[in-house]
Scaffold this motif. Structure first.
Motif, PDB file in Angstrom:
ATOM      1  N   THR A   2       0.836  -1.188   0.000  1.00 39.42           N
ATOM      2  CA  THR A   2       0.000   0.000   0.000  1.00 39.42           C
ATOM      3  C   THR A   2       0.876   1.245   0.000  1.00 39.42           C
ATOM      4  O   THR A   2       1.816   1.355   0.765  1.00 39.42           O
ATOM      5  CB  THR A   2      -0.900   0.020   1.258  1.00 39.42           C
ATOM      6  OG1 THR A   2      -1.661  -1.175   1.276  1.00 39.42           O
ATOM      7  CG2 THR A   2      -1.817   1.218   1.245  1.00 39.42           C
ATOM      8  N   THR A   3       0.539   2.173  -0.880  1.00 36.70           N
ATOM      9  CA  THR A   3       1.269   3.427  -0.929  1.00 36.70           C
ATOM     10  C   THR A   3       0.584   4.426  -0.009  1.00 36.70           C
ATOM     11  O   THR A   3      -0.629   4.603  -0.085  1.00 36.70           O
ATOM     12  CB  THR A   3       1.296   3.987  -2.361  1.00 36.70           C
ATOM     13  OG1 THR A   3       1.895   3.013  -3.210  1.00 36.70           O
ATOM     14  CG2 THR A   3       2.079   5.267  -2.430  1.00 36.70           C
ATOM     15  N   ALA A   9       3.146  19.081   3.805  1.00 33.23           N
ATOM     16  CA  ALA A   9       3.611  19.400   5.161  1.00 33.23           C
ATOM     17  C   ALA A   9       4.054  18.137   5.894  1.00 33.23           C
ATOM     18  O   ALA A   9       5.112  18.136   6.544  1.00 33.23           O
ATOM     19  CB  ALA A   9       2.522  20.113   5.955  1.00 33.23           C
ATOM     20  N   GLN A  10       3.281  17.063   5.796  1.00 32.73           N
ATOM     21  CA  GLN A  10       3.654  15.816   6.459  1.00 32.73           C
ATOM     22  C   GLN A  10       4.983  15.298   5.906  1.00 32.73           C
ATOM     23  O   GLN A  10       5.855  14.874   6.670  1.00 32.73           O
ATOM     24  CB  GLN A  10       2.567  14.758   6.274  1.00 32.73           C
ATOM     25  CG  GLN A  10       1.299  15.042   7.029  1.00 32.73           C
ATOM     26  CD  GLN A  10       0.193  14.085   6.658  1.00 32.73           C
ATOM     27  OE1 GLN A  10       0.115  13.583   5.533  1.00 32.73           O
ATOM     28  NE2 GLN A  10      -0.697  13.826   7.614  1.00 32.73           N
ATOM     29  N   HIS A  11       5.117  15.331   4.597  1.00 29.49           N
ATOM     30  CA  HIS A  11       6.354  14.872   3.968  1.00 29.49           C
ATOM     31  C   HIS A  11       7.538  15.698   4.454  1.00 29.49           C
ATOM     32  O   HIS A  11       8.588  15.152   4.817  1.00 29.49           O
ATOM     33  CB  HIS A  11       6.227  14.953   2.439  1.00 29.49           C
ATOM     34  CG  HIS A  11       7.386  14.361   1.725  1.00 29.49           C
ATOM     35  ND1 HIS A  11       8.572  15.045   1.534  1.00 29.49           N
ATOM     36  CD2 HIS A  11       7.562  13.141   1.168  1.00 29.49           C
ATOM     37  CE1 HIS A  11       9.412  14.272   0.891  1.00 29.49           C
ATOM     38  NE2 HIS A  11       8.830  13.108   0.652  1.00 29.49           N
ATOM     39  N   ALA A  12       7.388  17.014   4.469  1.00 27.61           N
ATOM     40  CA  ALA A  12       8.473  17.895   4.890  1.00 27.61           C
ATOM     41  C   ALA A  12       8.874  17.641   6.338  1.00 27.61           C
ATOM     42  O   ALA A  12      10.070  17.591   6.665  1.00 27.61           O
ATOM     43  CB  ALA A  12       8.074  19.354   4.707  1.00 27.61           C
ATOM     44  N   GLY A  43      -2.497  13.222  12.931  1.00 25.85           N
ATOM     45  CA  GLY A  43      -2.675  12.538  11.649  1.00 25.85           C
ATOM     46  C   GLY A  43      -1.560  11.548  11.369  1.00 25.85           C
ATOM     47  O   GLY A  43      -1.808  10.429  10.909  1.00 25.85           O
ATOM     48  N   LEU A  44      -0.330  11.946  11.657  1.00 20.20           N
ATOM     49  CA  LEU A  44       0.803  11.046  11.455  1.00 20.20           C
ATOM     50  C   LEU A  44       0.770   9.881  12.441  1.00 20.20           C
ATOM     51  O   LEU A  44       1.043   8.741  12.078  1.00 20.20           O
ATOM     52  CB  LEU A  44       2.117  11.823  11.579  1.00 20.20           C
ATOM     53  CG  LEU A  44       2.405  12.832  10.465  1.00 20.20           C
ATOM     54  CD1 LEU A  44       3.581  13.725  10.850  1.00 20.20           C
ATOM     55  CD2 LEU A  44       2.661  12.133   9.141  1.00 20.20           C
ATOM     56  N   TYR A  64       9.621   5.923   7.762  1.00 20.15           N
ATOM     57  CA  TYR A  64      10.747   5.828   6.830  1.00 20.15           C
ATOM     58  C   TYR A  64      10.280   5.183   5.532  1.00 20.15           C
ATOM     59  O   TYR A  64      10.624   5.643   4.438  1.00 20.15           O
ATOM     60  CB  TYR A  64      11.886   4.995   7.446  1.00 20.15           C
ATOM     61  CG  TYR A  64      12.749   5.739   8.423  1.00 20.15           C
ATOM     62  CD1 TYR A  64      13.979   6.247   8.032  1.00 20.15           C
ATOM     63  CD2 TYR A  64      12.353   5.911   9.749  1.00 20.15           C
ATOM     64  CE1 TYR A  64      14.807   6.924   8.933  1.00 20.15           C
ATOM     65  CE2 TYR A  64      13.168   6.573  10.660  1.00 20.15           C
ATOM     66  CZ  TYR A  64      14.373   7.082  10.243  1.00 20.15           C
ATOM     67  OH  TYR A  64      15.191   7.748  11.128  1.00 20.15           O
ATOM     68  N   ASP A  65       9.488   4.116   5.658  1.00 15.53           N
ATOM     69  CA  ASP A  65       8.977   3.411   4.479  1.00 15.53           C
ATOM     70  C   ASP A  65       8.119   4.328   3.615  1.00 15.53           C
ATOM     71  O   ASP A  65       8.198   4.283   2.383  1.00 15.53           O
ATOM     72  CB  ASP A  65       8.155   2.189   4.879  1.00 15.53           C
ATOM     73  CG  ASP A  65       8.986   1.081   5.510  1.00 15.53           C
ATOM     74  OD1 ASP A  65      10.243   1.132   5.421  1.00 15.53           O
ATOM     75  OD2 ASP A  65       8.386   0.173   6.105  1.00 15.53           O
ATOM     76  N   ALA A  66       7.298   5.178   4.247  1.00 15.89           N
ATOM     77  CA  ALA A  66       6.422   6.068   3.509  1.00 15.89           C
ATOM     78  C   ALA A  66       7.216   7.049   2.651  1.00 15.89           C
ATOM     79  O   ALA A  66       6.742   7.484   1.597  1.00 15.89           O
ATOM     80  CB  ALA A  66       5.512   6.839   4.470  1.00 15.89           C
TER      81      ALA A  66
END
Length: 71
Positions: A2-3, A9-12, A43-44, A64-66
């Motif tokens: 699953t991707t 913002a979450q990515h950053a 949320g995270l 890390y996987d995400a």
């Protein structure tokens, strides 16, 4: 597999924590303040991408996987 889709913002936040603080979340984008920070953290955490030790938030293996980064 699953991707996981992250907001910019979450990515950053995750990427900065991994790159600069060994996975500990200490930085947020300038536009994320007050209650918005708590919402991003919730949320995270709800997606198991971060965890807490009671005082600090840390990126989990799933976080890390995400990002496609080695743990």
């Amino acid at each position: 597999m699953t991707t996981i889709t992250l907001t910019p913002a979450q990515h950053a936040i995750l990427a900065y924590a991994i790159e600069h603080h060994g996975g500990r979340i200490e930085w947020f984008p300038e536009h994320i303040k007050g209650g918005a920070r708590q919402k991003v953290l919730e949320g995270l955490a709800n997606r198991a991408l971060i965890t807490t030790d009671g005082n600090n938030w840390f990126v989990t293996a799933e976080g890390y996987d995400a990002l496609g980064l080695p743990r």
